[in-house]
Design an enzyme around this catalytic site. Structure first.
Site, mmCIF file in Angstrom:
data_model
loop_
_atom_site.group_PDB
_atom_site.id
_atom_site.type_symbol
_atom_site.label_atom_id
_atom_site.label_comp_id
_atom_site.label_asym_id
_atom_site.label_seq_id
_atom_site.Cartn_x
_atom_site.Cartn_y
_atom_site.Cartn_z
ATOM 1 C CG HIS A 89 45.921 50.362 42.159
ATOM 2 N ND1 HIS A 89 45.034 49.834 43.076
ATOM 3 C CD2 HIS A 89 46.511 49.310 41.554
ATOM 4 C CE1 HIS A 89 45.081 48.519 43.008
ATOM 5 N NE2 HIS A 89 45.964 48.169 42.090
ATOM 6 C CG ASP A 168 37.382 43.646 39.726
ATOM 7 O OD1 ASP A 168 38.023 43.053 38.835
ATOM 8 O OD2 ASP A 168 37.818 43.800 40.881
ATOM 9 N NE ARG A 175 41.497 38.312 35.905
ATOM 10 C CZ ARG A 175 41.959 39.437 36.463
ATOM 11 N NH1 ARG A 175 41.125 40.314 36.985
ATOM 12 N NH2 ARG A 175 43.239 39.693 36.473
ATOM 13 C CB SER A 190 40.723 43.735 37.547
ATOM 14 O OG SER A 190 40.727 43.577 38.925
ATOM 15 C CE LYS A 194 39.648 46.376 41.795
ATOM 16 N NZ LYS A 194 40.216 45.086 42.127
HETATM 17 N N1 URA Z 1 44.626 43.657 41.653
HETATM 18 C C1 URA Z 1 43.366 43.830 41.186
HETATM 19 O O1 URA Z 1 42.562 44.563 41.772
HETATM 20 N N2 URA Z 1 43.006 43.167 40.063
HETATM 21 C C2 URA Z 1 43.846 42.366 39.396
HETATM 22 O O2 URA Z 1 43.457 41.820 38.387
HETATM 23 C C3 URA Z 1 45.150 42.193 39.889
HETATM 24 C C4 URA Z 1 45.523 42.873 41.027
#
Ligand code: URA
Length: 414
Positions: A89, A168, A175, A190, A194
């Site tokens: 990621h 999320d 947010r 977050s 995922k």
């Molecule tokens: N990318 C994400 O998936 N979540 C975040 O909080 C910031 C960047």
């Protein structure tokens, strides 16, 4: 209040977070379940996140948050066939096309890579948007199709399937609305929720710092990397974090089809050095460099694209018919800055990114960046080529002019 879990009170959790008294893992999990069920109101969730934004969370509470967010939806599982399951990621950047190269490279090196990716966010590009410039490529596949492709090809790059980490989706939207995105515990929950729902044996995090990144300075990026690494470790997924600069664009292209073109060059062993080197560093395998140079990963990429319905023999979408505008160096000198944020914003203005979720993008527009920091240039030499579709050209030009610093030979730039 979350059904059947009457042991806690939302108000007590809000007060404890506000007054830095700490939360138990059970309280955090209970709160997240309440957010998903709707029994914690949006106002309460937003207040909690602003307390977290200002006061932080302990590692234990961040781990509990991540776990509860991961468990809020589907979790993917893959039949064991002896090949480890890995993913990467990136926290997002400008010209960051690493995923397109790394997934097939890892598959060629004997891993399975179930890469669930996202779309562009603000000035940063999205892997799915890039791949969709390949005619026919689909990012909407069901779990059965993904399982088949992962087993036969070794990698896929697709969009979210089913309900991965719905907590999320809710918390991120709040947010965004309440300016509490840039919080290390919240970003940790977050991103990891995922990724950990993807059923991985290993995770690699490319944490960017610099003007084009989410966290601008090395110290904050490093704190984020540490947080994600330790929480993922607590949750049983060995994770390696690499901090990489994002002060100038990666490679020489920014824009969807343009970045696919450059990824293909890299997969064929002819990519720009910075992209090639970053992919090899993230792959972290003794044969990564040789395999990438050999072009074998390109064959794997072709198989993945074909399995996802794409046709690499057809021209990439959008490149036909775009106008070209060349920006030249104004003087002889040395390039001191090619500001990633300015280039990302310029590409966005041309139509490469979305003004709002669901808006359409233009796959063919973007910027060829001909220069790198430290390079000598002569007056009149091309520094950028803008590929445009009669939208945002003047704004893009002024962003690029502001983002480029050339120190004239024999003197300092203003
Ligand atoms: N990318 C994400 O998936 N979540 C975040 O909080 C910031 C960047």
């Amino acid at each position: 209040m979350p059904a059947g879990l009457g042991a806690h009170s939302v108000r007590a959790i809000l007060e404890a977070t506000r007054d830095k008294h700490g939360l138990t893992a059970d309280q955090v999990a209970w709160f997240v379940r309440g957010v998903v069920s709707g029994e914690v109101t949006r106002a309460q969730a937003a207040a909690w996140m602003s307390f977290v934004y200002f006061n932080g969370l302990s590692t234990e509470s961040t781990a509990a948050l991540t776990q509860a967010m991961t468990e809020s939806g589907d979790r993917l599982t893959w039949p064991d066939d002896g090949r480890p399951v890995i993913d990467k990621h990136s926290t997002g950047g400008v010209g960051d096309k690493v995923s397109l190269v790394l997934a097939p490279l890892w598959a060629e090196l004997g891993y399975r890579v179930p890469m669930i990716s996202g779309r562009g966010l603000a000035h940063t590009g999205g892997t799915l948007d890039k791949l969709e410039s390949i005619p026919g490529y689909t990012v909407d596949l069901d779990v059965e199709q993904l399982t088949t492709i992962l087993s036969s090809v070794g990698c896929f790059i697709s969009g979210q399937t089913g309900e991965l980490a719905p907590a999320d989706r809710l918390l991120y939207a709040l947010r965004d609305e309440t300016a509490t995105v840039a919080s290390i515990p919240l970003v940790t929950g977050s991103i990891l929720s995922k990724k950990l729902a993807e059923g991985l044996d290993q995770l690699v995090l490319d944490v960017k710092y610099g003007s084009g990144a989410f966290f601008k300075d090395w110290e904050s990026a490093s704190r984020l990397a540490e947080s994600m690494q330790s929480v993922a470790g607590c949750m049983g997924t060995p994770t390696r974090a690499v901090l990489t600069p994002m002060s100038q664009p990666l490679g020489h292209t920014v824009g969807n089809a343009l970045e696919v073109e450059e990824s293909v060059a890299c997969l064929q062993g002819n990519g720009p050095d910075d992209l090639h080197d970053l992919v090899v560093a993230l792959a972290h395998h003794p044969e990564a460099d040789a395999v990438l140079r050999s072009g074998r990963a390109y064959e794997r990429f072709c198989r993945m694209v074909q399995a996802q319905g794409g046709d690499l023999s057809a021209p990439l979408s959008g490149l036909d018919g775009v106008g070209e505008h060349v920006v030249e160096a104004a003087c002889d000198g040395v390039v001191r800055a090619v500001d990633a944020l300015s280039v990302g914003r310029a590409a966005f203005r041309l139509g490469a990114g979305r003004e709002r979720a669901g808006a359409t993008i233009h796959p063919g527009v973007g910027i060829r960046v001909h220069v790198k920091v430290g390079q000598s240039v002569v007056a009149g030499e091309p520094v950028f080529t803008l590929l445009h579709a009669d939208k945002g050209l003047a704004q893009a030009q002024s962003l690029l002019a502001a983002g480029l610093t050339i120190e004239p030979v024999g003197g300092s730039s203003p």
